[in-house]
Structures are given as structure tokens and as C-alpha cells.
Write an enzyme that holds these catalytic residues in place. Structure first.
Site, PDB file in Angstrom:
ATOM      1  N   ASP A   1       9.469 -34.497 -42.244  1.00 32.55           N
ATOM      2  CA  ASP A   1       8.275 -35.304 -41.961  1.00 32.55           C
ATOM      3  C   ASP A   1       7.048 -34.608 -42.545  1.00 32.55           C
ATOM      4  OD1 ASP A   1       8.891 -33.338 -39.875  1.00 32.55           O
ATOM      5  OD2 ASP A   1       7.145 -34.111 -38.797  1.00 32.55           O
TER       6      ASP A   1
ATOM      7  N   GLU B   1       8.801 -32.489 -36.774  1.00 31.96           N
ATOM      8  CA  GLU B   1       8.286 -31.136 -36.535  1.00 31.96           C
ATOM      9  C   GLU B   1       6.780 -31.176 -36.317  1.00 31.96           C
ATOM     10  OE1 GLU B   1       6.474 -27.272 -37.163  1.00 31.96           O
ATOM     11  OE2 GLU B   1       6.159 -29.019 -38.420  1.00 31.96           O
TER      12      GLU B   1
END
Lengths: 424, 424
Positions: free
Chosen positions: B103, B168
């Protein structure tokens, strides 16, 4: 008691019920900002019936904007009529303005009202509803006084000028408009709810905004940034220090029992945008009190200079000075000397009607008297029925007996100030 | 240089261009939160081609919610696949997790980017785009290392587990999901952008909110109220005092040059609703650093107790105590002992590849290593190409030579940690 007073009081007592019904009609018109037309039509009808010359106009933004006292509360005043009624005197007397605002603050959370906020319900001698105390009750007392003089066949020497104004709750555009249109007088009364104390001086105020900068950084290395909240705290504390300096100067005995005669209130604070970032901008907004004998401009300058010198003495702020702005509303302060002939007259008349001495105080907030005093140079006294503490709150009410009694004081003041030319 | 190392480095050099093209494909997938599927499909294709066992699943909220380490960043993770690829070893060796998040944070204000944030444009040996440094460049280095081992015909004793995780940037749900699904190992590397320093310890953190009450009053009589801003300033200053207490306790030499090893950042403040009213509620929000050897729960308790005792000692706050809450994200701290065999191996390998000593530091922010360490009990080291300072900023980039060189370190670490069973 003179015959004149007896006549006036008798008229007022006989017509008390009509006046109460009339107040109910005014209350049932929810005259919040931009919705004043309905209530003004009822006022116009009354003034016409009493035989006053009636002037009705929508204040014009562009004309108002020329005045340094104008603070825009709306984009336009079209559709919100201001009303003035004039009863010319026979000549040789002093004129008087009876001024009342016809706008009301919004009702707020309706669930907090026991009855409909615009019902005008009467219970135990009190009428309930938004605007009963602030200040349609006072307006009805003024109108009943004028009516009593007229219907009793008393011709006055001086003029009566009745102001039914809009926008008092938003800074006073309505009263400013009457003054700019030329409606002035030798004295004025505003029957704001003082519980029949005389508010001979009023605190003015204006809003300010201070913006301080920092430097953003990640929270984990916050020492690489500068917290704008820490800077704002310096400004906050510095402004409270200025409040102390300013209040230490106040030696007016009217303020001797008031902890902070001219407070500086910091009302809002807002800054930073993310818990994990050092905040780089904080804004505080507040209201600064202006003493009765001060000017708004001078007080603005005092704040600007104080914040500037505070910044100059600080390592960070001297290179990143806080920005001071003034915005939104302002209320002009007012003061009438306690020995002014109109104040002396009011004390005497009050004792006549109430049988006790008039209590004289300074108010912690402004009224349209500031505009009457500063723009119109008119000695303007604030005294009226109803209690401040229920104004702007749910279940606002007025004691109707007090309202009727106030009409007697206002009637006597008309004859004694304007002078009587003849009676029928 | 051993033959093995020579073989690996040669493979990596020969296939550097392919790896760079592959990184460009990853960058061109804007894998911001909820949009991770596109990029994961490219990762899955690569893992399949390398012959790893590939596991793809959307993390299930209800299962995650059972973990005390779960902090909900979304209502659902449906449509956001997590990917794990496993290369089983021949047996008898130690296993390793190579973990990278896929991400990226949003690109922010596009006008601040010179090129399209998802172009993957290459200029002067650097590739530009959101996620280049944080941390798709690191991921490509891991994959190139794995590829070099496989394509060079090297069979390892221990398993390689490659994590391509989501979330994350929002608290680590992707890595938590891999651990709860049973993917564990004897050691782990996360190539977050440390500019190839070893971040052996990481600061954890969590968000807190403190709410303080006052009493509202009109600004003109502000002495009848209690300013919640004044109360909030006491809390603000008290929290900074706690920061000092906590940091005075830190004696880890890794922090000797850091002004505030575990900062408490007050990031936002908001209170009051009207300049002319005394503010009756103020809320501050911030991020509290958690030392590598602390637990989040203990640090939360320290803040709660500190604020409570601060309130107890204050005339107003003792009867109107500030409310402390924890909300939103949290990042678990992590620590690996500098003499841990895996850390020792990393130092040695780094010297072999880079010809100089490895710099060891503690990071001021958390990574998924906190979850690997605390939930999985896995010694997890953070070291990767790219510079922290360009992460999350416009015109993010990675130096491609550094990325390729990092692949060599990660390849050597595979053979030296997992052990070589045979070579073709």
C-alpha cells in the site's frame, strides 16, 4: 400625584389587557433575522392608528457601508423593513427617541421549550415566548406610553420619535439606518430588559482573531518542528495579561463590584490537523470588551500593539509574528453622565412611579445605545422591564405587571421631558 | 568473494533492467488504501513465475478483531488481497520472512508533483513516483534477491516466506493477518527506506485524546464561567512535563544523539464555539511515542495516571477531571538485541557487500516489525534502500543503483541465514 400622572396611569391600567393582547400578536410573529416583515406590519398598523407619521424602508447596504460604524451582518437588507413613527410636538420642547428592536434571536433547540417558542402563552401573570423579554415587552411598554399620552388628549411641545428597528441582535444596522436617515432627538430610551435598573453605561465589544504559525514535522521527530499550539499558549497568556492591565486602569465606581469590568474572552481555539503531526497553525477567536469611555479603534490598537510587543520579545514569534484581525460583529460602547439632566429626570420619575430609588449600573454588554450616543450624539438610557437572564434562553418570559408599570414610567417621561403644550 | 556471492551478484546485475521495469509496473498501480488489487496481481504473477506457493486472501475483519493488536482502519478488507509466497527449503535450515507493504499513502496535492505521481518516470538513475521509496523499491529488491537464488539453481535448507501486505500505512492489518494465518519464521527483514542503515529498534506510538470541560458564560461576564481553554493549557503543559519525565529515563546509547527519544506530540486542539462565549469544552489529540522496550498498554496507563494526578492537584480539574481516550491508529514498538545472531549476520553481510560498517540506529516511528516481533516473536530487522525524507512527499523517488545493490545484500542473507542445501 398630579392629575396628569393620574390620567396617564388610569389610561394605562384600563388598557393593560389590550396591550397584552398586542404583545401576544408581536410574539406570534417569529421575527428572526430576515423574517421581520410580519411583525413590522403589526407595528405600522398601530402607529397609523395612533396618528403618527410613519416611515417604512428597507435599509440599503451601500448607504450603510459609508458609515465607519457599519458592520455587515448580511449581504442585503431588502425585505427587512425598518420602521419609524413620528409624533410632531407643538414646538418649544425637547424631543425624545423611544427605540426598541423588533428582531429576536432564533429559538434554538425547540425540545428545550415547554411550549411553542412563538405561542405567547400566558401563565401566572407571565407571557412566554421568544422576544417577550428581549425586547418586544419593552416595545409594547413604549407604545402604550405613547398611546396613553395621545388618547388622554395631551399635546406635547417636543417630538416623539419611535424606532422599531431590525438587526440589533447582529450589530445594530437598524438603529444605524434610522440615524443616517436623520431621525435624531435630544434624548433616547431603549427598554432592553434591565429589570428596571438604569444601565447608564454599556460595555462595547468587538471580535478578534489571532493566528500563529509553527513548523510541521512528524510527531516521532517533533523536535524538528515548532508547535503552533505552544505559540498560541503564549499569545493566550499574553492576552490575559493585557486584560489585567486594562482592568487595573478602571476606577469608575459603577464597576467597583465587578470582578472584570472589561473582559477579554478567548472563545475558540482551533489548530493542527493530525495527531501525528506537529501543528503548524493555530487560530484563536475572542471578544474584547470596550469601556464606556473608550473607542473601539483605540482598543483595537491596544490589542494589536500588545500582541506585537509580546511577539517582539519572543525568540520564535519575533520572526513569525502572530497576525491580529478584527472580524464579524462589534458593539459600540456608551456612557451618559449620571448628572445629565435626562438621567436626573429619569431618577425622579422612577421614584415617582416606583416609590423607591433607581438602581444605576453599567452593563457588561452593548446595546443600540452605543450607536445613538456615538453616531447620533444622543444621551441614550437603557432601562426596561424583563430580566436579562432569560433573554436568548428557552422559555423566555416577561412579567406582564412589570411591563405595564414600565409604561407608566415611560408615559411620565414623555410629558416631563418633552413638555406639555396643552391638554383637552 | 565466494563463488556463490559472485553468482548471485552477477545474476542481479544482469537482471537489473528487468527489475527496474518491474518496479515501474508496480508504481503505475496506484495502490492507495482499498485499491491494492491491481498491484497484488502483478506480485502474484511474479511469485507464480518463480515457482513459490502463493496464498492470496482478503483479510477478514471479524478474525482480525480477535487480536489485541488489531486497530480497525476500515470497516472491511474485502477486495484488498494480502499475498504470501512460500519457497519451501530442503530442511535443516532457518526460515526467513521477507516482508514489504504494497500500500502507498495518497499522492496528496498533484500540483506539487513535477510529473504524474504514478508515472514511474526514470531520470538520472532515479525512479519517481508515489511508493518508489516507501516501499515498492524495497519490495523489488527482495524479489530480485529471491529470484537470483532460485534462478542460480541454489536450493536453500530453510524456507523463504515473502509477505506482500496491505494496510501498513494505516496500522499493520496486512502483516497481522499473515501472522494470524500462521506465516512465521526464524527471522525477518522489512526493507523500509532506511538508506541502508539498520533500524534495529523502532519507536511505537498510539493516538490519544484528552477532553476538558469548563462552564459557558457570556463573554461580557466571563468571570461567571470557567474557560475550558485555560484548563486545556494546564493539561497541555502537564503532558509536556510527562514527556520530560519519560525521556529522562531513556539511557539507551542508540538514543544518545536524539533530543527527544520518545516524544509526546500534541497535534490538534479544538474548543469553544463562539467568540462571545466562554468555551466549555476543549479537545486535544496527539501521538505518544512508545519506547522499543515498552508496551503500549503500560504507556497508556502512564498517561492516564499522569493526567489523573494532574487533575487531582487542581482546584477545578479535581471535580471536573479531564477524560483520556485512545483512538485510531497505533504502532507496536520493536527491538532486536544488537548481538542477536541475525543482527550479527546482517552486519557481516553488509560489510561484505558494501565494504564498510553497517550504521545501526533506532527509528522514531514504527513499522510492521513491531507486529512481527510482538505477535510473531520474530526478530525483525528494518533495512532498505531509499530515503525516509522523501517518503509521503511529492516527487518521491528511489535511487535505482541503491535498490539493485540492496538486492545483493538480501540475496546473500538468504543463503547465509537459511543455509545452502545444494547448487546446480
Amino acid at each position: 400625584m398630579t392629575d396628569l400622572q393620574k390620567t396617564l396611569e388610569a389610561y394605562i391600567d384600563e388598557h393593560a389587557d389590550d396591550a397584552i393582547t398586542y404583545l401576544q400578536q408581536l410574539i406570534q410573529q417569529p421575527s428572526v433575522q430576515t423574517n421581520e416583515r410580519g411583525v413590522q406590519e403589526i407595528v405600522i398598523e398601530k402607529l397609523n392608528r395612533l396618528g403618527l407619521e410613519v416611515d417604512v424602508w428597507d435599509p440599503v447596504y451601500e448607504e450603510l457601508a459609508k458609515s465607519p460604524y457599519f458592520v455587515a451582518s448580511r449581504d442585503t437588507y431588502v425585505g427587512s423593513p425598518n420602521v419609524v413613527g413620528v409624533l410632531k410636538g407643538q414646538g418649544g420642547g425637547k424631543s425624545i427617541i423611544y427605540n426598541g428592536h423588533i428582531d429576536v434571536v432564533p429559538e434554538g433547540d425547540r425540545s428545550k421549550w415547554i411550549d411553542d417558542p412563538f405561542s405567547g402563552k400566558i401563565e401566572n401573570g407571565k407571557m412566554y415566548g421568544r422576544g417577550t423579554t428581549d425586547m418586544k415587552g419593552g416595545n409594547v411598554a413604549l407604545l402604550l406610553a405613547i398611546e396613553a399620552v395621545i388618547k388622554s388628549g395631551i399635546k406635547l411641545k417636543g417630538d416623539i420619535i419611535f424606532h422599531s428597528v431590525i438587526e440589533e441582535e447582529s450589530g445594530g444596522v437598524g438603529t444605524l439606518a434610522t440615524l443616517l436617515r436623520g431621525y435624531t432627538a435630544d434624548a433616547a430610551i431603549i427598554p432592553e430588559p434591565t429589570n428596571m435598573k438604569l444601565f447608564i453605561k454599556q460595555q462595547g465589544s468587538m471580535w478578534f482573531r489571532v493566528t500563529v504559525e509553527g513548523i510541521s514535522a512528524h510527531a516521532g521527530t517533533r523536535y524538528e518542528g515548532v508547535s503552533a499550539i505552544e505559540q498560541a499558549i503564549k499569545i493566550h497568556n499574553g492576552i490575559l495579561a493585557l486584560e489585567k492591565i486594562r482592568n487595573d486602569r478602571v476606577d469608575d465606581p459603577l464597576y467597583s463590584h465587578i470582578p472584570i469590568p472589561i473582559p477579554i474572552n478567548i472563545g475558540t481555539i482551533k489548530g493542527g490537523s493530525w495527531p501525528s503531526s506537529v501543528p503548524d497553525l493555530v487560530m484563536i477567536e475572542g471578544r474584547m470588551g470596550v469601556g464606556p469611555h473608550e473607542t473601539i479603534d483605540a482598543v483595537k490598537q491596544e490589542l494589536v500593539k500588545h500582541v506585537a510587543s509580546l511577539c517582539q520579545a519572543d525568540d520564535w514569534l519575533k520572526d513569525h509574528p502572530a497576525k491580529v484581525e478584527f472580524f464579524g460583529a462589534q458593539w459600540v460602547p456608551n456612557a451618559v453622565a449620571t448628572d445629565h439632566p435626562f438621567a436626573e429626570l429619569m431618577k425622579k420619575n422612577f421614584e415617582t412611579i416606583y416609590g423607591r430609588a433607581l438602581t444605576i449600573q453599567a452593563s457588561p454588554w452593548g446595546t443600540d445605545a452605543g450607536l445613538l450616543g456615538n453616531v447620533g450624539n444622543i444621551p441614550a438610557l437603557v432601562i426596561g422591564p424583563g430580566e436579562t437572564k432569560v433573554a436568548h434562553f428557552p422559555n423566555e418570559f416577561i412579567d406582564l405587571t412589570e411591563m405595564i408599570k414600565a409604561a407608566k414610567l415611560f408615559a411620565l417621561t414623555l410629558t416631563s421631558w418633552c413638555g406639555v403644550a396643552s391638554t383637552d
